[in-house]
Design a protein around this motif. Structure first.
Motif, PDB file in Angstrom:
ATOM      1  N   MET A 163      10.349  20.264  46.282  1.00 52.05           N
ATOM      2  CA  MET A 163       9.287  21.028  46.941  1.00 52.05           C
ATOM      3  C   MET A 163       8.824  20.321  48.216  1.00 52.05           C
ATOM      4  O   MET A 163       8.518  20.979  49.219  1.00 52.05           O
ATOM      5  N   ALA A 164       8.789  18.993  48.194  1.00 51.87           N
ATOM      6  CA  ALA A 164       8.420  18.233  49.394  1.00 51.87           C
ATOM      7  C   ALA A 164       9.460  18.434  50.494  1.00 51.87           C
ATOM      8  O   ALA A 164       9.112  18.530  51.677  1.00 51.87           O
ATOM      9  N   MET A 165      10.723  18.525  50.121  1.00 49.74           N
ATOM     10  CA  MET A 165      11.785  18.777  51.101  1.00 49.74           C
ATOM     11  C   MET A 165      11.584  20.143  51.744  1.00 49.74           C
ATOM     12  O   MET A 165      11.694  20.276  52.971  1.00 49.74           O
ATOM     13  N   GLU A 166      11.272  21.145  50.939  1.00 51.42           N
ATOM     14  CA  GLU A 166      11.050  22.491  51.470  1.00 51.42           C
ATOM     15  C   GLU A 166       9.898  22.495  52.475  1.00 51.42           C
ATOM     16  O   GLU A 166      10.007  23.057  53.567  1.00 51.42           O
ATOM     17  N   ALA A 167       8.803  21.834  52.135  1.00 51.14           N
ATOM     18  CA  ALA A 167       7.640  21.787  53.031  1.00 51.14           C
ATOM     19  C   ALA A 167       7.954  21.003  54.307  1.00 51.14           C
ATOM     20  O   ALA A 167       7.620  21.438  55.410  1.00 51.14           O
ATOM     21  N   ASP A 215       8.057  22.316  58.254  1.00 48.71           N
ATOM     22  CA  ASP A 215       7.252  21.689  59.311  1.00 48.71           C
ATOM     23  C   ASP A 215       8.104  21.188  60.475  1.00 48.71           C
ATOM     24  O   ASP A 215       7.688  21.262  61.634  1.00 48.71           O
ATOM     25  N   LEU A 216       9.296  20.656  60.160  1.00 52.73           N
ATOM     26  CA  LEU A 216      10.148  20.046  61.183  1.00 52.73           C
ATOM     27  C   LEU A 216      11.157  21.019  61.800  1.00 52.73           C
ATOM     28  O   LEU A 216      11.901  20.653  62.708  1.00 52.73           O
ATOM     29  N   ASP A 238      15.244  10.166  56.675  1.00 49.88           N
ATOM     30  CA  ASP A 238      13.968   9.504  56.969  1.00 49.88           C
ATOM     31  C   ASP A 238      12.791  10.056  56.159  1.00 49.88           C
ATOM     32  O   ASP A 238      11.720   9.449  56.154  1.00 49.88           O
ATOM     33  N   LEU A 239      12.979  11.204  55.493  1.00 46.32           N
ATOM     34  CA  LEU A 239      11.881  11.773  54.698  1.00 46.32           C
ATOM     35  C   LEU A 239      11.526  10.892  53.502  1.00 46.32           C
ATOM     36  O   LEU A 239      10.428  10.975  52.981  1.00 46.32           O
ATOM     37  N   GLY A 240      12.467  10.057  53.058  1.00 45.43           N
ATOM     38  CA  GLY A 240      12.196   9.129  51.966  1.00 45.43           C
ATOM     39  C   GLY A 240      12.067   9.800  50.605  1.00 45.43           C
ATOM     40  O   GLY A 240      11.422   9.254  49.711  1.00 45.43           O
TER      41      GLY A 240
END
Length: 83
Positions: free
Chosen positions: A24-28, A32-33, A70-72
């Motif tokens: 879900m963090a990847m989707e957000a 954004d990017l 780089d999103l970690g």
């Protein structure tokens, strides 16, 4: 009854995630990017992680690879699949 032609499979990069939270963090983050792609159920050819993965075109992956790394996030090794 007419037979429907099979849809042509296209090569993509599929990135499996260890956790749903990271998926879900990847989707957000990608929204954004401006990174193209979308969350999909983990293809049956891959057995890893939480059951979700990110699908992105091969060319787009090469362009955004360093930003994605780089999103970690807790991601498994990207896999090239015909989907």
């Amino acid at each position: 009854m007419p037979v429907m032609p099979m849809r042509k499979k296209i090569p993509y990069i599929v990135i499996p995630f260890d956790t749903t939270t990271d998926a879900m963090a990847m989707e957000a983050a990608c929204a954004d990017l401006g990174i193209p792609g979308r969350l999909i159920p983990l293809p049956r050819e891959i057995s890893a992680g939480c059951g979700l993965s990110w699908r992105i075109g091969i060319e787009e992956y090469e362009i955004f690879k360093s930003q994605i790394e780089d999103l970690g996030l807790s991601m498994n090794r990207p896999v090239r699949l015909l989907i």
